[in-house]
Write an enzyme that holds these catalytic residues in place. Structure first.
Site, PDB file in Angstrom:
ATOM      1  N   ILE A  36       0.856  -1.172   0.000  1.00  0.00           N
ATOM      2  CA  ILE A  36       0.000   0.000   0.000  1.00  0.00           C
ATOM      3  C   ILE A  36       0.900   1.231   0.000  1.00  0.00           C
ATOM      4  CG2 ILE A  36      -2.049  -1.051   1.020  1.00  0.00           C
ATOM      5  CD1 ILE A  36      -1.206  -0.121   3.729  1.00  0.00           C
ATOM      6  N   ASP A  37       0.373   2.337  -0.469  1.00  0.00           N
ATOM      7  CA  ASP A  37       1.191   3.529  -0.657  1.00  0.00           C
ATOM      8  C   ASP A  37       1.700   4.088   0.663  1.00  0.00           C
ATOM      9  OD1 ASP A  37       0.692   3.383  -3.387  1.00  0.00           O
ATOM     10  OD2 ASP A  37      -1.130   4.599  -3.210  1.00  0.00           O
TER      11      ASP A  37
END
Length: 291
Positions: A120-121
């Protein structure tokens, strides 16, 4: 000159750096200008220097483990933590922290993402599944490939979404103008991407949505909601609205993950609460809306 090289999928900045560093020749002559006009049959030679090999460093990184056994770890990733090493950040990522705590098998030069099943970012918070050994990583990667891992996100977006639910089905490719961004594009190198969403709550000028990924493309939820003109609030890359806080990034949280345990084969479900800054934002919107 720069335009010609850019057509071969190099970024303009990358090309300019090559020229400045005397790594481009035309007809055996080193060139110094990106504006050189080429002629038919000109021979262009680009010399791209090999990048140095990187060895992963164990670093003390703070993160919350909500479940752990001999094969897997489920982490509640905090804001502003990059998942795995890469250009510009080789030492201060979740992977470095996992190595420091001896949570995953040691990496080698060909594997800079030990244990990482999905990512995930940096400024997306929430659940991340990590494998503690190569066998578990392989099994979980296959589940992900077959869309057997269910991931549910919560996002706050701009504008009012009138429908109760919907599906965004639009292919995603890397942007031609900004290599940090992705975009909706039907070109050959685009990848199928599908996001299902349900409206949870509406506010004045905002909508809280729950999103389920059918595919897992880079920046998928962020790109898809920008495409339907409801960008995620405070998104520094994809929102045209004024940023509210550059320190926290987009209001996007990985809330639920469901998968089959790689060893026991049991169904596993995990859920984590929104971070404080996200919950505080919702409370403020509810107050402003008279709820």
């Amino acid at each position: 000159m720069a335009t010609v090289l850019k057509e071969h999928h190099y970024s303009r900045n990358f090309i300019q750096n090559l020229i400045v560093n005397n790594q481009v020749t035309v007809n055996n002559k080193i060139i110094s200008s990106t504006k050189l006009i080429l002629k038919n049959n000109d021979e262009i030679i680009i010399t791209i220097k090999a990048q140095p090999e990187h060895t992963l460093k164990a670093t003390a990184i703070d993160f919350e483990i909500i479940y752990e056994d001999n094969d897997i770890i489920v982490i509640n990733k905090p804001n502003n933590l990059v998942v795995h090493p890469g250009a510009g950040n080789w030492d201060n990522t979740l992977v470095n922290g996992l190595l420091f705590q001896a949570k995953v098998e040691n990496a080698d030069k060909d594997n800079l993402r030990p244990g990482i099943v999905h990512r995930i970012d940096k400024q997306t918070t929430g659940l991340l599944l990590v494998a503690k050994n190569k066998i578990s990583q392989h099994i979980l990667a296959e589940q992900l490939k077959k869309h057997e891992i269910k991931r549910i996100y919560i996002a706050l977006v701009h504008g009012t979404i009138k429908s109760r639910s919907g599906t965004i089905n639009a292919p995603i490719a890397r942007s031609n103008s900004n290599r940090l961004k992705m975009m909706i594009n039907e070109q050959k190198n685009s990848k199928e991407a599908t996001t299902h969403f349900t409206v949870l709550e509406r506010f004045k000028d905002y909508t809280l949505v729950q999103c389920q990924l059918e595919t897992g493309r880079t920046h998928q939820i962020r790109v898809h909601f920008e495409w339907i003109e409801h960008p995620i609030v405070n998104d520094p890359l994809y929102s045209k609205f004024k940023l509210e806080d550059v320190n926290i990034g987009q209001y996007l949280h990985a809330k639920i993950i469901i998968f089959i345990h790689p060893t026991t084969k049991k169904n596993m479900t995990f859920e984590c609460n929104l971070p404080d800054f996200f919950e505080n934002k919702l409370q403020l919107l509810r107050k402003e809306s008279g709820k």
